[in-house]
Scaffold this motif. Structure first.
Motif, PDB file in Angstrom:
ATOM      1  N   THR A 195      55.082 -55.007-127.068  1.00 29.86           N
ATOM      2  CA  THR A 195      54.813 -56.125-127.971  1.00 29.86           C
ATOM      3  C   THR A 195      56.109 -56.683-128.541  1.00 29.86           C
ATOM      4  OG1 THR A 195      52.630 -55.243-128.527  1.00 29.86           O
ATOM      5  CG2 THR A 195      53.592 -56.812-130.066  1.00 29.86           C
ATOM      6  N   ARG A 196      57.026 -55.810-128.918  1.00 26.13           N
ATOM      7  CA  ARG A 196      58.312 -56.276-129.448  1.00 26.13           C
ATOM      8  C   ARG A 196      59.079 -57.089-128.412  1.00 26.13           C
ATOM      9  NH1 ARG A 196      61.891 -51.790-132.295  1.00 26.13           N
ATOM     10  NH2 ARG A 196      62.972 -53.672-133.050  1.00 26.13           N
ATOM     11  N   LEU A 197      59.022 -56.652-127.162  1.00 27.65           N
ATOM     12  CA  LEU A 197      59.771 -57.339-126.118  1.00 27.65           C
ATOM     13  C   LEU A 197      59.082 -58.602-125.627  1.00 27.65           C
ATOM     14  CD1 LEU A 197      60.901 -54.248-123.991  1.00 27.65           C
ATOM     15  CD2 LEU A 197      62.317 -55.620-125.523  1.00 27.65           C
ATOM     16  N   GLY A 198      57.757 -58.638-125.731  1.00 31.63           N
ATOM     17  CA  GLY A 198      57.018 -59.737-125.143  1.00 31.63           C
ATOM     18  C   GLY A 198      56.587 -60.824-126.100  1.00 31.63           C
ATOM     19  N   ALA A 199      56.361 -60.487-127.359  1.00 28.20           N
ATOM     20  CA  ALA A 199      55.877 -61.482-128.324  1.00 28.20           C
ATOM     21  C   ALA A 199      57.022 -62.386-128.771  1.00 28.20           C
ATOM     22  CB  ALA A 199      55.245 -60.794-129.526  1.00 28.20           C
ATOM     23  N   ASP A 200      56.758 -63.680-128.787  1.00 27.52           N
ATOM     24  CA  ASP A 200      57.784 -64.629-129.240  1.00 27.52           C
ATOM     25  C   ASP A 200      58.057 -64.476-130.728  1.00 27.52           C
ATOM     26  OD1 ASP A 200      58.034 -65.708-126.698  1.00 27.52           O
ATOM     27  OD2 ASP A 200      56.376 -67.102-127.024  1.00 27.52           O
ATOM     28  N   LEU A 254      47.012 -60.072-128.022  1.00 29.00           N
ATOM     29  CA  LEU A 254      47.643 -59.394-126.898  1.00 29.00           C
ATOM     30  C   LEU A 254      48.582 -60.374-126.210  1.00 29.00           C
ATOM     31  CD1 LEU A 254      44.577 -57.525-125.342  1.00 29.00           C
ATOM     32  CD2 LEU A 254      46.393 -56.528-126.741  1.00 29.00           C
ATOM     33  N   LEU A 255      49.526 -59.877-125.472  1.00 27.68           N
ATOM     34  CA  LEU A 255      50.428 -60.733-124.709  1.00 27.68           C
ATOM     35  C   LEU A 255      49.642 -61.459-123.628  1.00 27.68           C
ATOM     36  CD1 LEU A 255      53.394 -58.223-124.188  1.00 27.68           C
ATOM     37  CD2 LEU A 255      53.135 -59.922-126.011  1.00 27.68           C
ATOM     38  N   ASN A 256      50.024 -62.712-123.378  1.00 30.30           N
ATOM     39  CA  ASN A 256      49.399 -63.391-122.250  1.00 30.30           C
ATOM     40  C   ASN A 256      49.995 -62.850-120.948  1.00 30.30           C
ATOM     41  OD1 ASN A 256      51.827 -64.856-121.618  1.00 30.30           O
ATOM     42  ND2 ASN A 256      51.281 -66.404-123.140  1.00 30.30           N
ATOM     43  N   GLU A 257      49.458 -63.279-119.821  1.00 35.82           N
ATOM     44  CA  GLU A 257      49.864 -62.715-118.526  1.00 35.82           C
ATOM     45  C   GLU A 257      51.355 -62.864-118.289  1.00 35.82           C
ATOM     46  OE1 GLU A 257      48.774 -63.072-113.747  1.00 35.82           O
ATOM     47  OE2 GLU A 257      47.651 -64.224-115.243  1.00 35.82           O
ATOM     48  N   TRP A 258      51.909 -64.044-118.579  1.00 36.39           N
ATOM     49  CA  TRP A 258      53.340 -64.262-118.365  1.00 36.39           C
ATOM     50  C   TRP A 258      54.166 -63.387-119.300  1.00 36.39           C
ATOM     51  CZ3 TRP A 258      57.388 -65.856-121.446  1.00 36.39           C
ATOM     52  CH2 TRP A 258      58.588 -66.172-120.782  1.00 36.39           C
ATOM     53  N   GLN A 259      53.785 -63.333-120.570  1.00 31.16           N
ATOM     54  CA  GLN A 259      54.505 -62.507-121.536  1.00 31.16           C
ATOM     55  C   GLN A 259      54.466 -61.034-121.131  1.00 31.16           C
ATOM     56  OE1 GLN A 259      52.264 -63.669-125.041  1.00 31.16           O
ATOM     57  NE2 GLN A 259      54.052 -64.721-125.916  1.00 31.16           N
ATOM     58  N   TYR A 260      53.307 -60.591-120.679  1.00 28.45           N
ATOM     59  CA  TYR A 260      53.149 -59.180-120.324  1.00 28.45           C
ATOM     60  C   TYR A 260      54.023 -58.817-119.128  1.00 28.45           C
ATOM     61  CZ  TYR A 260      50.936 -54.718-119.217  1.00 28.45           C
ATOM     62  OH  TYR A 260      50.710 -53.381-118.957  1.00 28.45           O
ATOM     63  N   GLU A 261      54.008 -59.648-118.094  1.00 30.41           N
ATOM     64  CA  GLU A 261      54.811 -59.349-116.908  1.00 30.41           C
ATOM     65  C   GLU A 261      56.298 -59.310-117.252  1.00 30.41           C
ATOM     66  OE1 GLU A 261      53.822 -62.165-113.910  1.00 30.41           O
ATOM     67  OE2 GLU A 261      51.812 -61.337-113.547  1.00 30.41           O
ATOM     68  N   ARG A 262      56.737 -60.248-118.059  1.00 34.07           N
ATOM     69  CA  ARG A 262      58.144 -60.253-118.455  1.00 34.07           C
ATOM     70  C   ARG A 262      58.465 -59.037-119.324  1.00 34.07           C
ATOM     71  NH1 ARG A 262      62.593 -63.655-119.068  1.00 34.07           N
ATOM     72  NH2 ARG A 262      63.839 -63.249-120.932  1.00 34.07           N
TER      73      ARG A 262
END
Length: 617
Positions: A450-455, A469-477
């Motif tokens: 979450t720290r790495l993926g959330a804007d 939750l992170l969206n698909e793009w955020q989660y993959e990154r």
């Protein structure tokens, strides 16, 4: 070639890097240009306890091109020191002071370098060196299905393991901290094979003693396992079976406060004991500080359900650290150590006594402290602390590394993480470094994904955080970045610590959303296999057993370094960018074995976008 007046990380200027043991000579060399027209040069040395600094004359020594060295060698007793330099010249008086890194510059005023001097007998356990820690929040790891006995009726038992932890009070019984999922000690025991596959050598358990919140940081009885987790026999069984797999158990010690709903305070009258809140004749009355009995008392951060203890009261000290006290009782059961909650809020004398109690059960017992900053120069309660000088903690939770890793992966220049690592290595005794708990997330922080993926962190909006939750793009990154984070975590000096479920791809904002149930059967299998491979790589390379740290290169998106303990060497490279990077390797690594990650092509290391590599010779 450009020379600096001083660099505390360069052997040209000081013979030995970092902290020193008592009796080790500190030799420093200042380098000044001939055009400075120097008359005399001095080392300015001060200790926290000193009223005035020492001014030690430096002796002029040999020349280096158009520069001249000025030299001194001194021996220091245990303590924390600060030093800079002064010189007089044809042009007046000047100082050489510290920049944001280790380099010195000529100035009129500025910062000083730190010198830690620790007790010469400081020794920490060897069994953890090169290992891997796994942190478990006991209620949320695994429910064995074993029948629970003597469970208090006022607890709310959650039937849906996948349910998001509550942050509010939806009904009279279910409230923040009162939703229990039923994870237990037998459940941990049943998953030891899984932990062994991850390469785990130490399990750190959040509190397991009876308490009336699911986090159990409001201790009700230090001498009793919480009934939802099991009993002493269950703990002893876990210890025994974990030991057969080379895994040790460390418990969480919460001694700065108890719960108000406890045997000791008993504000709610749950227990038959005479609590401090019930009578001033209570045997526990001196454990607490009342300003207006019984309603006003010192409480941890003002939270009335967490009455603060008087740690240095003889009665409390004896109960915790005495021969038959809490510390030694559970060590005798077979645990290998303690993690101290809010160690920086415990008095020095109390910490001294805890160390004595821990080491009385064997020098191999481990004592870890929760300190969020640099533990060698931390100031709390108005004075400098001495956590890592050899008479208190073995080591600490390494928040500086954790924050530096996250910052780098979210955009900070690679030089910043390098400098943070070197700062800690320069200030900490080597014995403390080898047992540092290198986490990238704990029960007190948002999940690393979450720290790495959330804007953003949703600005503390608890309602939004509870279902976000992170969206698909955020989660993959975020998964790509997590791999880079864990490579750094597993290869930097210290001991990596996995917060349960991070390896499975768990998400969640801060407490309580970072404390959900482990997603058995719904893990991110690809990420999980990566963690297993990373653990194997670490355990199979001796360079990570007290290996020195050698910076190689860093820029905005790249970090490269070497670990070397003379028996083996490892080259680590991490590429944060979306571009391929090609790296010139030191000659000794041209035919290196690839432990994990990208490989060597035509004598060079080729890192893919978001790529990494760990090479060994």
């Amino acid at each position: 070639m450009q020379y600096y007046p001083f660099d505390s990380r360069n052997k040209l200027y000081r013979e030995k890097f970092g902290a020193l043991a008592e009796g080790e000579a500190l030799r420093l060399r200042l380098l000044l240009h001939n055009d400075a027209r120097v008359h005399e040069a001095f080392l300015i040395l001060r200790k926290d306890e000193w009223d005035n600094p020492w001014h030690i004359k430096l002796e002029p020594m040999e020349w280096l091109e158009d520069y001249r060295f000025y030299d001194t060698e001194i021996n220091l007793e245990e303590g924390l020191y600060w030093y800079s330099f002064r010189y007089t010249s044809d042009y007046g008086e000047f100082y050489v002071t510290k920049t944001e890194t280790s380099l010195g510059i000529v100035s009129r005023e500025g910062a000083s370098w730190q010198q830690t001097v620790y007790n010469k007998d400081f020794k920490t356990p060897d069994w953890l060196d090169g290992g891997i820690i796994y942190q478990i929040f006991p209620d949320r790891f695994y429910n064995s299905g074993k029948e629970k006995h003597n469970v208090p009726e006022d607890r709310y038992l959650v039937e849906d393991w996948a349910k998001q932890p509550e942050f509010r009070q939806p009904n009279d019984k279910c409230r923040l901290g009162n939703d229990y999922y039923g994870g237990d000690l037998k459940g941990i025991e049943q998953k030891l094979d899984y932990l062994e596959e991850l390469g785990v050598s130490c399990i750190y358990l959040n509190p397991i003693f009876e308490a009336h919140s699911n986090h159990r940081y409001n201790t009700a009885d230090y001498m009793k396992i919480d009934s939802l987790l099991g009993d002493e026999k269950d703990l002893e069984s876990l210890i025994k079976k974990a030991k057969k797999k080379g895994i040790s158990i460390v418990l969480d010690g919460v001694f700065s406060h108890t719960g108000d709903d406890s045997i000791y305070f008993n504000a709610k009258g749950r227990y038959d004991s005479l609590g401090a809140a019930q009578s001033q004749d209570s045997p526990y009355f001196k454990w607490f500080s009342f300003s207006e009995y019984p309603y006003r008392y010192a409480a941890w951060w003002g939270i009335k359900t967490l009455p603060e203890t008087n740690e240095n009261s003889p009665e409390f000290t004896e109960f915790i650290t005495g021969e038959n006290g809490v510390i030694r009782y559970w060590l005798k059961k077979g645990i290998m150590g303690w993690r101290l909650d809010v160690a920086d809020e415990l008095p020095d004398e109390f910490l001294d006594n805890i160390r004595k109690a821990v080491k009385a059960e064997g020098q191999g017992k481990y004592l870890l402290g929760e300190v969020w900053e640099d533990a060698t120069n931390k100031i709390s309660y108005g004075y400098r602390r001495r956590f890592l000088r050899g008479k208190q903690l073995d080591s600490v939770m390494n928040y500086p590394f954790a924050n530096a890793i996250v910052d780098f992966l979210k955009g900070a220049d690679g030089s910043r993480i390098m400098n943070t690592v070197l700062d800690i290595l320069e200030n900490y005794p080597p014995e403390a470094v080898k047992t540092l708990m290198n986490h990238i997330g704990t029960h007190d922080t948002a999940r690393i994904l979450t720290r790495l993926g959330a804007d953003n962190m949703l600005d503390g909006n608890r309602e939004a955080q509870s279902h976000s939750l992170l969206n698909e793009w955020q989660y993959e990154r975020a998964v790509k970045l997590l791999k880079l984070a864990s490579v750094l975590q597993f290869t930097l000096p210290g001991v990596p610590s996995i917060y349960y479920g991070d390896e499975a791809g768990m998400q969640g904002f801060g407490d309580p959303f970072c404390r959900a149930g482990y997603p058995w059967g719904n893990e991110n299998k690809e990420l999980l296999e990566f963690y297993k491979a990373l653990g194997k790589a670490r355990r199979n390379c001796k360079a990570f057993v007290s290996g020195s740290f050698v910076p190689v290169y860093s820029d905005n998106n790249l970090v490269c370094f070497i670990r070397d303990n003379e028996k083996a060497k490892a080259f680590i490279a991490v590429n944060r960018s979306e571009e391929t990077r090609v790296i010139e390797l030191p000659n000794e690594f041209l035919n290196a074995k690839i432990l994990i990650g990208d490989g060597i092509e035509n004598g060079k290391l080729k890192l893919s976008p978001f790529g990494f590599s760990v090479l060994a010779v």
